[in-house]
Scaffold this motif. Structure first.
Motif, PDB file in Angstrom:
ATOM      1  N   LEU A 228       0.789  -1.095   0.031  1.00  0.00           N
ATOM      2  CA  LEU A 228      -0.003  -0.177   0.088  1.00  0.00           C
ATOM      3  C   LEU A 228       0.802   1.306   0.138  1.00  0.00           C
ATOM      4  O   LEU A 228       0.771   2.190  -0.552  1.00  0.00           O
ATOM      5  N   LEU A 229       1.992   1.219   0.703  1.00  0.00           N
ATOM      6  CA  LEU A 229       2.705   2.390   0.833  1.00  0.00           C
ATOM      7  C   LEU A 229       3.476   2.522  -0.466  1.00  0.00           C
ATOM      8  O   LEU A 229       3.870   3.759  -0.882  1.00  0.00           O
ATOM      9  N   ALA A 230       4.022   1.371  -1.141  1.00  0.00           N
ATOM     10  CA  ALA A 230       4.670   1.590  -2.466  1.00  0.00           C
ATOM     11  C   ALA A 230       3.651   2.225  -3.439  1.00  0.00           C
ATOM     12  O   ALA A 230       4.058   3.173  -4.194  1.00  0.00           O
ATOM     13  N   VAL A 231       2.377   1.666  -3.235  1.00  0.00           N
ATOM     14  CA  VAL A 231       1.548   2.199  -4.450  1.00  0.00           C
ATOM     15  C   VAL A 231       1.060   3.734  -4.291  1.00  0.00           C
ATOM     16  O   VAL A 231       1.012   4.553  -5.083  1.00  0.00           O
ATOM     17  N   LEU A 232       0.915   4.086  -2.707  1.00  0.00           N
ATOM     18  CA  LEU A 232       0.830   5.543  -2.736  1.00  0.00           C
ATOM     19  C   LEU A 232       2.068   6.454  -3.033  1.00  0.00           C
ATOM     20  O   LEU A 232       1.752   7.601  -3.467  1.00  0.00           O
ATOM     21  N   SER A 233       3.036   6.057  -2.857  1.00  0.00           N
ATOM     22  CA  SER A 233       4.498   6.815  -3.156  1.00  0.00           C
ATOM     23  C   SER A 233       4.629   6.930  -4.762  1.00  0.00           C
ATOM     24  O   SER A 233       5.147   7.818  -5.383  1.00  0.00           O
ATOM     25  N   LEU A 234       4.176   5.912  -5.346  1.00  0.00           N
ATOM     26  CA  LEU A 234       4.501   5.703  -6.774  1.00  0.00           C
ATOM     27  C   LEU A 234       3.394   6.629  -7.637  1.00  0.00           C
ATOM     28  O   LEU A 234       3.306   6.707  -8.870  1.00  0.00           O
ATOM     29  N   PHE A 235       2.134   6.545  -7.053  1.00  0.00           N
ATOM     30  CA  PHE A 235       0.865   6.946  -7.657  1.00  0.00           C
ATOM     31  C   PHE A 235       1.071   8.287  -8.230  1.00  0.00           C
ATOM     32  O   PHE A 235       0.499   8.648  -9.469  1.00  0.00           O
ATOM     33  N   PRO A 236       1.609   9.395  -7.411  1.00  0.00           N
ATOM     34  CA  PRO A 236       1.974  10.676  -7.929  1.00  0.00           C
ATOM     35  C   PRO A 236       2.653  10.586  -9.046  1.00  0.00           C
ATOM     36  O   PRO A 236       2.725  11.494 -10.269  1.00  0.00           O
ATOM     37  N   PHE A 237       3.832   9.937  -9.204  1.00  0.00           N
ATOM     38  CA  PHE A 237       4.740  10.095 -10.335  1.00  0.00           C
ATOM     39  C   PHE A 237       3.844   9.194 -11.595  1.00  0.00           C
ATOM     40  O   PHE A 237       4.198   9.701 -12.845  1.00  0.00           O
ATOM     41  N   VAL A 238       3.173   8.184 -11.379  1.00  0.00           N
ATOM     42  CA  VAL A 238       2.261   7.594 -12.482  1.00  0.00           C
ATOM     43  C   VAL A 238       1.507   8.689 -13.401  1.00  0.00           C
ATOM     44  O   VAL A 238       1.174   8.732 -14.336  1.00  0.00           O
TER      45      VAL A 238
END
Length: 283
Positions: free
Chosen positions: A23-33
């Motif tokens: 979940l933390l990985a998804v939240l961290s990468l979401f703005p870049f995506v």
């Protein structure tokens, strides 16, 4: 042959831990995506649907808008890269040298000097910016990169981090042996201390590079000629006129500013992992 039964709670804990990490990985990468996807979409598409996981077909048009401005984005990229690399090198090297002087040598003013360095951390950079600009103006250093690079020699935060890392990690016996063998202090520092400090230096290099690359306030104050603009300054000009803002072009410019940061992280991340593993073994 004895069979060790694992506790049932162990599997539940692993599931929870993995779920939180994902979940933390998804939240961290979401703005870049979202930033990458929006850089391929038009301004109208972004205004109507800001969040979308489907890439658009407007990348070439956004690039033409970015390349058609009064500034050259490649020049801004080159300027920011030059400033950031020089700043990072000066910050890491001289901060490590200062921390070495605070740890390896016993001199009378060592504690007051360290207290003075910590006191500087309490002074916001904006407070001294006016006086700094006047000084740079008097010595004719405005519209040059010297005021953005040379102050990196004095980085109190990095000195503090390096000192704290060096206290448990630097074996004084090795330094004494090197001195007995006739090695000079600069040779000891460059050939013995610096290799031991690689994990800490890599960590601080990433932070120093990111801070310098994203810096906008001081370049805006000191750099007024457009041909000398840094990449963040050029991105700040993508707001558009009073009638329309090309959001796709803005996202594309932001994406270009993120690329060097990601490259710097991937190049230095192995040293950080080595440092974490080394700390675990020592503990």
């Amino acid at each position: 042959m004895a069979v060790v039964n694992k506790k049932p709670g162990t599997y539940a804990f692993r599931i929870v831990a993995y779920t939180v990490c994902i979940l933390l990985a998804v939240l961290s990468l979401f703005p870049f995506v979202i930033m990458i996807i929006n850089s391929t979409r038009s301004s109208g598409e972004i205004q109507h649907h800001a969040l979308s996981l489907i890439p658009g077909s407007n990348l070439r048009i956004n690039w033409s808008y970015l390349n058609g401005k009064d500034f050259n984005p490649f020049k801004g990229f080159e300027h920011s890269l030059f400033i950031s690399v020089c700043t990072t090198a000066l910050t890491v090297y001289f901060s490590t040298m200062t921390a070495f002087a605070l740890v390896a040598y016993d001199w009378k003013l060592r504690k007051p000097f360290f207290t003075f360095i910590m006191a500087i951390l309490m002074i916001p950079a904006q407070v001294s910016s006016i006086g700094f600009y006047h000084m740079m103006y008097k010595i004719h250093w405005t519209n040059t990169y010297f005021p953005l690079i040379l102050p990196a020699i004095a980085a109190p935060t990095v000195v503090f981090f390096m000192r704290q890392y060096m206290i448990p990690s630097l074996p004084m016996e090795i330094l004494q042996s090197a001195r007995i063998d006739g090695a000079g202090e600069f040779r000891i520092f460059n050939q013995i201390v610096l290799p031991m400090m690689k994990p800490a230096m890599a960590t601080q290099a990433i932070f120093a590079f990111v801070t310098s690359w994203n810096s906008l306030f001081m370049p805006q104050v000191l750099i007024t000629k457009m041909e000398k603009y840094t990449m963040p300054q050029m991105v700040s000009l993508l707001k558009g006129d009073s009638y329309k803002t090309e959001y796709g072009t803005v996202y594309l410019g932001l994406f270009l500013t993120v690329v060097p940061i990601l490259i710097a992280y991937f190049c230095l991340s192995k040293y950080i992992i080595e440092g974490v593993a080394l700390g675990g073994v020592k503990g």
